[in-house]
Structure formats: structure tokens, C-alpha cells
Design a protein around this motif. Structure first.
Motif, PDB file in Angstrom:
ATOM      1  N   ASP A 240      -2.830 -11.130  -1.752  1.00 49.20           N
ATOM      2  CA  ASP A 240      -1.852 -11.568  -0.744  1.00 49.20           C
ATOM      3  C   ASP A 240      -1.623 -10.481   0.312  1.00 49.20           C
ATOM      4  O   ASP A 240      -2.004  -9.320   0.127  1.00 49.20           O
ATOM      5  N   ALA A 241      -0.980 -10.899   1.398  1.00 48.57           N
ATOM      6  CA  ALA A 241      -0.757  -9.994   2.526  1.00 48.57           C
ATOM      7  C   ALA A 241       0.115  -8.788   2.160  1.00 48.57           C
ATOM      8  O   ALA A 241      -0.214  -7.659   2.539  1.00 48.57           O
ATOM      9  N   PRO A 242       1.223  -8.973   1.430  1.00 44.03           N
ATOM     10  CA  PRO A 242       2.053  -7.806   1.085  1.00 44.03           C
ATOM     11  C   PRO A 242       1.280  -6.728   0.332  1.00 44.03           C
ATOM     12  O   PRO A 242       1.504  -5.527   0.551  1.00 44.03           O
ATOM     13  N   ILE A 254     -10.438   0.516   1.556  1.00 42.77           N
ATOM     14  CA  ILE A 254     -11.180  -0.717   1.790  1.00 42.77           C
ATOM     15  C   ILE A 254     -10.701  -1.725   0.763  1.00 42.77           C
ATOM     16  O   ILE A 254     -10.536  -1.375  -0.405  1.00 42.77           O
ATOM     17  N   ALA A 255     -10.408  -2.936   1.215  1.00 40.68           N
ATOM     18  CA  ALA A 255      -9.834  -3.923   0.301  1.00 40.68           C
ATOM     19  C   ALA A 255     -10.763  -5.112   0.121  1.00 40.68           C
ATOM     20  O   ALA A 255     -11.470  -5.521   1.044  1.00 40.68           O
ATOM     21  N   GLN A 256     -10.738  -5.634  -1.094  1.00 37.01           N
ATOM     22  CA  GLN A 256     -11.542  -6.801  -1.434  1.00 37.01           C
ATOM     23  C   GLN A 256     -10.661  -7.730  -2.254  1.00 37.01           C
ATOM     24  O   GLN A 256      -9.942  -7.275  -3.138  1.00 37.01           O
ATOM     25  N   GLY A 257     -10.694  -9.011  -1.945  1.00 39.04           N
ATOM     26  CA  GLY A 257      -9.872  -9.937  -2.708  1.00 39.04           C
ATOM     27  C   GLY A 257      -9.714 -11.259  -1.979  1.00 39.04           C
ATOM     28  O   GLY A 257     -10.087 -11.379  -0.811  1.00 39.04           O
ATOM     29  N   PHE A 258      -9.145 -12.221  -2.697  1.00 34.00           N
ATOM     30  CA  PHE A 258      -9.060 -13.584  -2.164  1.00 34.00           C
ATOM     31  C   PHE A 258      -8.300 -13.635  -0.840  1.00 34.00           C
ATOM     32  O   PHE A 258      -8.580 -14.471   0.013  1.00 34.00           O
ATOM     33  N   HIS A 259      -7.327 -12.723  -0.667  1.00 31.77           N
ATOM     34  CA  HIS A 259      -6.565 -12.721   0.586  1.00 31.77           C
ATOM     35  C   HIS A 259      -7.464 -12.420   1.786  1.00 31.77           C
ATOM     36  O   HIS A 259      -7.250 -12.923   2.891  1.00 31.77           O
ATOM     37  N   LEU A 260      -8.465 -11.585   1.582  1.00 33.89           N
ATOM     38  CA  LEU A 260      -9.332 -11.169   2.684  1.00 33.89           C
ATOM     39  C   LEU A 260     -10.568 -12.042   2.787  1.00 33.89           C
ATOM     40  O   LEU A 260     -11.248 -12.058   3.816  1.00 33.89           O
TER      41      LEU A 260
END
Ligand code: C2E
Ligand code: MG
Ligand code: MG
Ligand code: MG
Length: 284
Positions: A240-242, A254-260
Motif C-alpha cells: 500500500d501507499a503508506p 527500491i520497492a517491490q510489491g502489489f502496490h507498485l
């Protein structure tokens, strides 16, 4: 709609569902066929630099559409391949497909990195670096655009050989990431001894940093440690965004996940890459 259908199918095939031996043998027979007919395919999940918002890489995730069972999870069939001598064939297939797609994207100016998961077994296979070198050459991509993800378990089973294999891979220019970081054993020891380039913090730590102070502290200090060691940090499981906002405050992550972005076929990924790099004039 297709994606939803797939998710529903996944949930009916949960890992805790204990398939019996006969069923397992049948699945193994089917996997052999799938490999020979390449009923497997590869999807890609974006890895986004939170500071710039740019997709700087993707992770290749193998998919198997079984004629009767629907989508079988990699958690289910990768172990099967590992225990039956099919894993090298599986890895070669994924690596080849991933680098082919990467070459096509790069030809269009998208200089993303490609992350491919290695089985724990491969870290004790002295023939692996050569296989990787051949794949890179075959597709004409720079070695530095390839990241190989390994787990702590893979290193643990034969640390001396793993060290050798990792060194050779890095000599090619390939980067090594520790996947699911934090869930294995003796992590700090590896950080000290091994030549690695990237830490992927496991989603079990990341997904709850908004609500759980303990998780936040662990993730924050892991990021600090990794950065201080000169490593790249990828946070898994950003849903999620938060969570993305909280992570961005912790450092250059660096982010990986369903939100992105969820794992998606190559064509979808290319579309997203094209969309994000068009100049305002090109967008019209
Ligand atoms: P992994 O390497 O840690 O890959 C990340 C997994 O987390 C993927 O599951 C991905 O779909 C899922 N994921 C990504 N973002 C989120 C999120 O925000 N929330 C949640 N709940 N999950 C998220 P997937 O594709 O089912 O793969 C599972 C595991 O199977 C992978 O974990 C990896 O260990 C293995 N695997 C996948 N593809 C390959 C492959 O080509 N070769 C090998 N040896 N293993 C593979
Ligand atoms: Mg991975
Ligand atoms: Mg992972
Ligand atoms: Mg994981």
C-alpha cells in the motif's frame, strides 16, 4: 478479469493443501511435459526506486498454466523440479526468456535491470557461471544488467562452493542479491563473508511497518546496515501507499510489491515502461 481469475485459482491451490504422493508424481510427469512444450512462461514484477518513482528493474517470476489445475504456484513446482533433476532446465528456460525480453526492452531504450531467481541447488553447481555467461552472450545484454537472487538456505548448504560460484558470477559483472533477507540463519555472517551486491528484505518484515514499531525498527536498521555496507536495498511486499511513503523516509530504497505493480506478462511491462518514459510532447 484474467488476472482475477488467476488469483482465484491460486487460492484454490494453497501450499498447505497436502497433495498425496500419487498426485505429486502426476504433477511431476506434467511438469516434464510442460518443460518440453514450454507451457511455462515468465512474468515480471517492477522494482521501483522510491526517490525518483522510476522502474529500475523487474523480477522474473515463473508461471505454469496447468491444463487441468489452472495456475500452479512456483512455491509448489519449483521444489518439485529441484528434487527431480529438472531444476537446471527450469532455470535455463527462465533465464533465457528473461534475457530475451530484457534485450527487446533495452533495444527500445529501457535500461532496466533483470532479476532472476536461482535455486538453492545452483550455488553448489560449478557449471552455473558458464551457463549464465552463455545466456548473457546469446542475448547480447550487459552482464551488469542481470541480478541473480539467491537465498540464505542456498548459501548455507555448501558455503565454500557457494562462495566460489558467487565470485565467478560477480567476475562476469552479474550482481548477486540475497532474497527473503532476514528469514534464514546467520545472516550477519554472510554479510561479512560473501561478496554480494543487494539485499532484498523479506516481505514479512516490510508489509507491516506502518502498524508495528518492531518491524519498522528492524527494517530501518537493516536498511542502514545494508547501505553502510555499500549494498543496494530492495524492500519486498510493499502492498500500500503508506508503506511506500514510510520506506522512502528510511533511505534510498527500491520497492517491490502489489502496490507498485503485480507480476505481469512481458507485453504489459513494456507498455508500462513506454508510458513512463514518453516525453510530454510524445504523450501528446
Ligand atoms: P520471491 O523470489 O521472494 O518472489 C516474490 C514473491 O512474492 C512472488 O511470488 C510475488 O508474486 C510475491 N509478491 C510480490 N509482491 C507482493 C506483495 O506485495 N504481497 C504479497 N503477498 N506477495 C507479493 P511467486 O511468483 O508466487 O513466487 C514465489 C516464489 O517462488 C519466489 O519468491 C521464488 O522463491 C520462487 N520462484 C519464482 N520464480 C522462480 C524461478 O524462476 N526460479 C526459481 N528457482 N524460483 C522461483
Ligand atoms: Mg526473488
Ligand atoms: Mg523474495
Ligand atoms: Mg519472499
Amino acid at each position: 478479469y484474467h488476472a482475477k481469475l488467476e488469483r482465484d485459482r491460486i487460492s484454490t491451490f494453497a501450499p498447505e493443501f497436502d497433495i498425496n504422493t500419487v498426485d505429486r508424481l502426476q504433477l511431476l510427469a506434467d511438469l516434464r511435459t510442460a518443460l518440453s512444450e514450454t507451457a511455462l512462461h515468465v512474468e515480471y514484477q517492477p522494482q521501483v526506486d522510491l526517490a525518483s518513482g522510476r522502474t529500475v528493474g523487474v523480477e522474473a517470476l515463473v508461471r505454469w498454466h496447468h491444463p487441468e489445475r489452472g495456475l500452479v504456484r512456483p512455491d509448489e513446482f519449483v521444489p518439485l523440479a529441484e528434487n527431480s533433476g529438472l531444476i537446471l532446465e527450469l532455470t535455463t528456460f527462465v533465464l533465457d526468456q528473461a534475457l530475451r525480453d530484457l534485450a527487446a526492452w533495452r533495444a527500445r531504450g529501457h535500461e532496466v535491470r533483470m532479476a532472476v531467481n536461482l535455486s538453492a541447488r545452483h550455488l553448489s553447481d560449478l557449471a552455473l557461471p558458464r551457463l549464465v555467461a552463455e545466456a548473457i552472450e546469446r542475448h547480447g545484454v550487459p552482464a551488469t544488467s542481470l541480478v541473480l537472487e539467491v537465498t540464505e538456505t542456498g548459501i548455507l548448504s555448501d558455503p565454500i562452493r557457494a562462495d566460489l560460484v558467487i565470485r565467478e558470477l560477480r567476475q562476469l559483472g552479474v550482481a548477486i542479491a540475497i532474497d527473503d533477507y532476514g528469514t534464514g540463519n546467520a545472516s550477519l555472517n554472510y554479510l561479512r563473508r560473501l561478496q554480494i551486491d543487494e539485499l532484498k528484505i523479506d516481505r514479512s518484515f516490510v508489509s507491516n511497518i506502518q502498524a508495528d514499531d518492531h518491524d519498522l525498527i528492524i527494517v530501518r536498521s537493516t536498511i542502514e546496515l545494508a547501505l553502510a555496507l555499500g549494498l543496494r536495498v530492495v524492500a519486498e511486499g510493499v502492498e500500500d501507499a503508506p508503506t511506500a511513503v514510510a520506506l522512502a523516509e528510511l533511505g534510498p530504497v527500491i520497492a517491490q510489491g502489489f502496490h507498485l505493480g503485480r507480476p505481469a506478462p512481458a507485453a504489459t511491462v513494456l507498455q508500462a515502461l513506454e508510458g513512463s518514459t514518453l516525453t510530454p510532447a510524445e504523450r501528446g
